[in-house]
Design a protein around this motif. Structure first.
Motif, PDB file in Angstrom:
ATOM      1  N   LEU A   1     -21.841  -2.571 -10.232  1.00  0.00           N
ATOM      2  CA  LEU A   1     -21.953  -2.462  -8.779  1.00  0.00           C
ATOM      3  C   LEU A   1     -20.667  -2.970  -8.154  1.00  0.00           C
ATOM      4  O   LEU A   1     -20.087  -3.934  -8.646  1.00  0.00           O
ATOM      5  CB  LEU A   1     -23.105  -3.350  -8.279  1.00  0.00           C
TER       6      LEU A   1
ATOM      7  N   GLU B   1     -15.237 -10.173  -3.711  1.00  0.00           N
ATOM      8  CA  GLU B   1     -16.274  -9.164  -3.511  1.00  0.00           C
ATOM      9  C   GLU B   1     -15.908  -7.898  -4.249  1.00  0.00           C
ATOM     10  O   GLU B   1     -15.368  -6.971  -3.667  1.00  0.00           O
ATOM     11  CB  GLU B   1     -16.444  -8.874  -2.011  1.00  0.00           C
ATOM     12  N   ARG B   2     -16.152  -7.901  -5.537  1.00  0.00           N
ATOM     13  CA  ARG B   2     -15.693  -6.740  -6.283  1.00  0.00           C
ATOM     14  C   ARG B   2     -16.779  -6.171  -7.175  1.00  0.00           C
ATOM     15  O   ARG B   2     -17.880  -5.943  -6.764  1.00  0.00           O
ATOM     16  CB  ARG B   2     -14.449  -7.108  -7.107  1.00  0.00           C
ATOM     17  N   ILE B   3     -16.396  -6.002  -8.401  1.00  0.00           N
ATOM     18  CA  ILE B   3     -17.262  -5.253  -9.296  1.00  0.00           C
ATOM     19  C   ILE B   3     -18.126  -6.196 -10.140  1.00  0.00           C
ATOM     20  O   ILE B   3     -17.632  -7.164 -10.680  1.00  0.00           O
ATOM     21  CB  ILE B   3     -16.390  -4.377 -10.225  1.00  0.00           C
ATOM     22  N   ILE B   4     -19.380  -5.905 -10.206  1.00  0.00           N
ATOM     23  CA  ILE B   4     -20.257  -6.674 -11.082  1.00  0.00           C
ATOM     24  C   ILE B   4     -20.740  -5.764 -12.195  1.00  0.00           C
ATOM     25  O   ILE B   4     -21.278  -4.696 -11.930  1.00  0.00           O
ATOM     26  CB  ILE B   4     -21.513  -7.171 -10.350  1.00  0.00           C
ATOM     27  N   ARG B   5     -20.543  -6.202 -13.401  1.00  0.00           N
ATOM     28  CA  ARG B   5     -21.086  -5.457 -14.546  1.00  0.00           C
ATOM     29  C   ARG B   5     -22.568  -5.758 -14.657  1.00  0.00           C
ATOM     30  O   ARG B   5     -22.960  -6.914 -14.655  1.00  0.00           O
ATOM     31  CB  ARG B   5     -20.416  -5.930 -15.833  1.00  0.00           C
ATOM     32  N   ILE B   6     -23.381  -4.767 -14.753  1.00  0.00           N
ATOM     33  CA  ILE B   6     -24.809  -5.009 -14.843  1.00  0.00           C
ATOM     34  C   ILE B   6     -25.329  -4.649 -16.229  1.00  0.00           C
ATOM     35  O   ILE B   6     -25.969  -5.435 -16.900  1.00  0.00           O
ATOM     36  CB  ILE B   6     -25.582  -4.210 -13.776  1.00  0.00           C
TER      37      ILE B   6
ATOM     38  N   PRO C   1     -19.776 -13.531  -6.733  1.00  0.00           N
ATOM     39  CA  PRO C   1     -20.598 -12.442  -7.244  1.00  0.00           C
ATOM     40  C   PRO C   1     -19.948 -11.651  -8.364  1.00  0.00           C
ATOM     41  O   PRO C   1     -20.620 -11.121  -9.226  1.00  0.00           O
ATOM     42  CB  PRO C   1     -20.842 -11.543  -6.021  1.00  0.00           C
TER      43      PRO C   1
ATOM     44  N   VAL D   1     -19.732  -4.752  -4.853  1.00  0.00           N
ATOM     45  CA  VAL D   1     -20.533  -5.410  -3.820  1.00  0.00           C
ATOM     46  C   VAL D   1     -19.664  -6.247  -2.895  1.00  0.00           C
ATOM     47  O   VAL D   1     -18.503  -6.509  -3.177  1.00  0.00           O
ATOM     48  CB  VAL D   1     -21.589  -6.347  -4.467  1.00  0.00           C
TER      49      VAL D   1
ATOM     50  N   LYS E   1     -24.541   0.645 -14.783  1.00  0.00           N
ATOM     51  CA  LYS E   1     -23.357   0.040 -15.406  1.00  0.00           C
ATOM     52  C   LYS E   1     -22.829  -1.105 -14.565  1.00  0.00           C
ATOM     53  O   LYS E   1     -22.659  -2.204 -15.046  1.00  0.00           O
ATOM     54  CB  LYS E   1     -22.227   1.081 -15.531  1.00  0.00           C
TER      55      LYS E   1
ATOM     56  N   GLU F   1     -26.144 -14.215 -16.969  1.00  0.00           N
ATOM     57  CA  GLU F   1     -25.911 -14.345 -15.549  1.00  0.00           C
ATOM     58  C   GLU F   1     -24.429 -14.145 -15.272  1.00  0.00           C
ATOM     59  O   GLU F   1     -23.605 -14.095 -16.166  1.00  0.00           O
ATOM     60  CB  GLU F   1     -26.327 -15.740 -15.078  1.00  0.00           C
ATOM     61  N   ALA F   2     -24.111 -14.058 -13.988  1.00  0.00           N
ATOM     62  CA  ALA F   2     -22.736 -13.762 -13.625  1.00  0.00           C
ATOM     63  C   ALA F   2     -21.793 -14.937 -13.845  1.00  0.00           C
ATOM     64  O   ALA F   2     -20.601 -14.747 -13.937  1.00  0.00           O
ATOM     65  CB  ALA F   2     -22.670 -13.357 -12.162  1.00  0.00           C
TER      66      ALA F   2
END
Lengths: 296, 113
Positions: free
Chosen positions: B110, A69-74, A58, B112, B108, A16-17
């Motif tokens: 997002l 509000e930036r980058i989320i690694r998925i 997030p 958001v 990879k 999870e984040a």
């Protein structure tokens, strides 16, 4: 992996984040920066017990000067959902000892004719079930049933391939018998079905000698994903310029491990070899998938 | 190939992530495509535009990073860069190259808000 500096090697697939150490008293590399100030854009979450967690937004991380509000690694595979369903199917096949083959080819290579003959000749030795995939009509399932095997037809409508979820539903209506064989005849298409794991033990690609020798080069994904190539319609070879050797060489360029058998669904030529391949691979698969084999 | 089906899975995956992590708008979707994966970047962009209407990702930029293919040359016993599955080894010219990596198809990251 940490989204601030890239430390750590494992991918975030299941995590999870709510990340690791990027919180208020933050030790990162060799410096630590304690954030007593607040700046616009920081969305610190205040968790009970007075921890101020800058990593709870997030982005799962905090970098000074950047808003939350930036980058989320998925790092998730787009096919992950299909692969989950495939794993469920595979577990079910292992539990009930059903050896499953996924037959793929372009339309008209003779998959159904091959299956009909195989069923007629093997049904005394194994319980056989078939899942038929086509965009429309139940013609193929009807042919299979007439040959003596229970079959379920899946119409994909506009879809160009079967996916593991459809197969899972197909399994609900087929009464599988322990220790049996299940053939999944995919939609005639040498492109899309390559990417979709259905939970099968092996993909078997059928290529007829009325097609070109260079098909393995033109549609490499499919030949890379398959373990066996059946060169069908061998009875027509005397009338054609098809070079079997060149076709096999092309397939081996794509997949050095692929095996090839020359067969004819019409005359039965080469099918004894295919049945032997089936039995030996089914036996090997059963050994590898029984709980006792794991315990040994 | 089946880019539309893949795009549908991608949109589902992002909606799934948004529920887990609580974001409501996506600015950039970054995908990694392996060069050997048989998925066409332009077709992916086309399907993305067609499918995003009304979805969480509407208005987002689709950024596709193509990862080169990697093979293992059995003769050189070394990893080499290949562009197609049937490419010869760029070092020795031999055909005994096994594709090792390059069929990735991953979301990879997002951007958001």
């Amino acid at each position: 992996m940490c989204t601030v500096c890239g430390c750590g090697t494992s991918s975030l697939e299941q995590k999870e984040a709510q990340g690791h150490e990027h919180a208020s008293t933050h030790r990162h590399h060799d410096h630590d920066h304690f954030h007593e100030h607040s700046h616009d854009g920081d969305k610190a979450s205040i968790i009970e017990g007075a921890t101020v967690d800058f990593g709870a937004g997030p982005a799962g991380a905090h970098v000074t000067g950047l808003s939350q509000e930036r980058i989320i690694r998925i790092e998730r595979d787009i096919l992950a959902k299909n692969n989950d369903y495939a794993a469920r199917n595979r577990a079910r096949f292992a539990q009930t000892r059903i050896f499953t083959l996924n037959l793929v080819s372009s339309p008209g290579s003779g998959k159904t004719s091959l299956l009909v003959r195989t069923i007629e000749e093997l049904r005394g030795r194994f319980p056989i079930r078939v899942i038929e995939g086509d965009q429309q009509t139940a013609n193929d399932a009807d042919r299979i049933r007439r040959a003596g095997a229970p079959a379920v037809q899946i119409n994909t409508g506009k879809g160009c391939h079967l996916d593991a979820h459809m197969v899972g539903h197909g399994l609900e209506t087929l009464k599988l018998e322990e220790g049996g064989l299940l053939f999944i005849e995919n939609v005639g298409n040498l492109v899309c079905p390559a990417a979709f794991d259905l939970g099968e033990a092996h993909k078997v690609v059928v290529l007829s000698v009325t097609e070109g020798e260079d098909k393995p080069l033109k549609y490499p994904q499919m030949f890379a994903a398959s373990n066996l190539m059946l060169l069908n319609k061998a009875d027509l070879l005397p009338h054609l310029d098809f070079d079997v050797g060149e076709c096999v060489a092309n397939a081996l360029r794509i997949n050095p491990d692929i095996q090839t058998l020359l067969v004819s669904a019409k005359t039965g030529e080469g099918l004894t070899a295919f049945y032997a391949w089936l039995e030996s691979h089914a036996a090997r698969w059963a050994r590898a998938n029984t709980p006792t084999a794991v315990a040994e | 190939m089946h880019e539309m089906a893949l795009m549908e899975s991608l949109v589902e995956l992002i909606e799934d992530e948004s529920r887990k992590r609580g974001f409501s708008r996506v600015r950039v979707v970054r995908l990694e495509l392996g060069a050997l994966g048989g998925v066409d970047a332009d077709a992916m962009r086309f399907c993305f535009d067609a499918i995003v209407k009304g979805a969480l990702v509407e208005g987002a930029l689709l950024d596709i990073v193509v990862k080169p293919g990697e093979g293992w040359c059995l003769d050189c016993a070394e990893a080499v860069v290949i562009h197609e599955r049937f490419d010869a080894c760029p070092r020795c010219g031999g055909n005994h190259v096994q594709a090792a990596a390059g069929d990735e198809l991953r979301l990879k990251e997002l951007e958001v808000e």
